[in-house]
Design a protein around this motif. Structure first.
Motif, short mmCIF file in Angstrom:
data_model
loop_
_atom_site.label_atom_id
_atom_site.label_comp_id
_atom_site.label_asym_id
_atom_site.label_seq_id
_atom_site.Cartn_x
_atom_site.Cartn_y
_atom_site.Cartn_z
N ASN A 47 0.83 -1.21 0.00
CA ASN A 47 0.00 0.00 0.00
C ASN A 47 0.87 1.26 0.00
O ASN A 47 0.58 2.22 -0.72
N MET A 48 1.93 1.26 0.80
CA MET A 48 2.82 2.40 0.85
C MET A 48 3.50 2.62 -0.51
O MET A 48 3.60 3.74 -0.99
N MET A 49 3.96 1.54 -1.13
CA MET A 49 4.62 1.66 -2.44
C MET A 49 3.64 2.19 -3.50
O MET A 49 4.01 3.00 -4.34
N GLU A 50 2.39 1.76 -3.43
CA GLU A 50 1.39 2.25 -4.39
C GLU A 50 1.10 3.73 -4.16
O GLU A 50 0.98 4.51 -5.11
N ARG A 51 0.99 4.15 -2.89
CA ARG A 51 0.79 5.58 -2.59
C ARG A 51 1.95 6.41 -3.12
O ARG A 51 1.75 7.47 -3.71
N ARG A 52 3.16 5.93 -2.91
CA ARG A 52 4.32 6.65 -3.40
C ARG A 52 4.34 6.71 -4.93
O ARG A 52 4.69 7.74 -5.51
N ARG A 53 3.97 5.61 -5.56
CA ARG A 53 3.94 5.58 -7.02
C ARG A 53 2.95 6.59 -7.56
O ARG A 53 3.25 7.36 -8.46
N LEU A 54 1.77 6.63 -6.95
CA LEU A 54 0.73 7.55 -7.39
C LEU A 54 1.12 9.01 -7.12
O LEU A 54 0.70 9.91 -7.84
N ALA A 55 1.93 9.22 -6.09
CA ALA A 55 2.37 10.58 -5.75
C ALA A 55 3.60 10.98 -6.56
O ALA A 55 4.11 12.08 -6.41
N GLY A 56 4.07 10.08 -7.42
CA GLY A 56 5.23 10.39 -8.25
C GLY A 56 6.55 10.22 -7.53
O GLY A 56 7.56 10.78 -7.94
N ARG A 57 6.56 9.47 -6.45
CA ARG A 57 7.79 9.24 -5.69
C ARG A 57 8.23 7.79 -5.84
O ARG A 57 8.30 7.04 -4.88
N ASP A 58 8.48 7.39 -7.07
CA ASP A 58 8.92 6.02 -7.31
C ASP A 58 10.27 5.76 -6.64
O ASP A 58 11.11 6.65 -6.56
N VAL A 59 10.43 4.56 -6.17
CA VAL A 59 11.68 4.14 -5.56
C VAL A 59 12.19 2.97 -6.38
O VAL A 59 11.42 2.07 -6.73
N SER A 60 13.47 2.96 -6.69
CA SER A 60 14.03 1.88 -7.51
C SER A 60 13.90 0.53 -6.81
O SER A 60 13.85 0.46 -5.57
N GLY A 61 13.87 -0.52 -7.60
CA GLY A 61 13.79 -1.87 -7.04
C GLY A 61 14.95 -2.17 -6.13
O GLY A 61 14.79 -2.78 -5.07
N ASP A 62 16.15 -1.74 -6.51
CA ASP A 62 17.33 -1.97 -5.67
C ASP A 62 17.18 -1.28 -4.31
O ASP A 62 17.55 -1.84 -3.28
N GLU A 63 16.63 -0.05 -4.33
CA GLU A 63 16.44 0.68 -3.08
C GLU A 63 15.39 -0.01 -2.20
O GLU A 63 15.55 -0.11 -0.98
N ILE A 64 14.34 -0.50 -2.82
CA ILE A 64 13.29 -1.21 -2.07
C ILE A 64 13.86 -2.45 -1.41
O ILE A 64 13.62 -2.72 -0.23
#
Length: 76
Positions: A47-64
């Motif tokens: 849910n947090m990753m989806e909220r960030r994605r929708l807010a334009g704050r994508d995080v790279s897979g390596d960072e995740i």
């Protein structure tokens, strides 16, 4: 040194049935649950990753992966 004593975890019988269907004959309950916990990702994380994605704050897979491993090491 802290003891690593056995515990009793109350669960509903339907949950035990589901777990038994996943457990192999030569596997202990400890190893089954430890293996499941190793791969578990809480729904809140998605849910947090989806909220960030929708807010334009994508995080790279390596960072995740890095953050996830760090949290696991810290016991969160």
């Amino acid at each position: 040194m802290a003891s690593n004593s056995l515990t009793s975890i109350p669960v509903h019988s339907d949950v035990v049935r589901r777990l038994r269907s996943l457990k192999t004959a030569d596997q202990t309950w400890d190893s089954l649950l430890a293996e499941m916990a190793e791969d578990y990702v809480p729904a809140a994380w998605y849910n947090m990753m989806e909220r960030r994605r929708l807010a334009g704050r994508d995080v790279s897979g390596d960072e995740i992966i890095s953050r996830s491993r760090l949290r696991a090491q810290r016991g969160r």
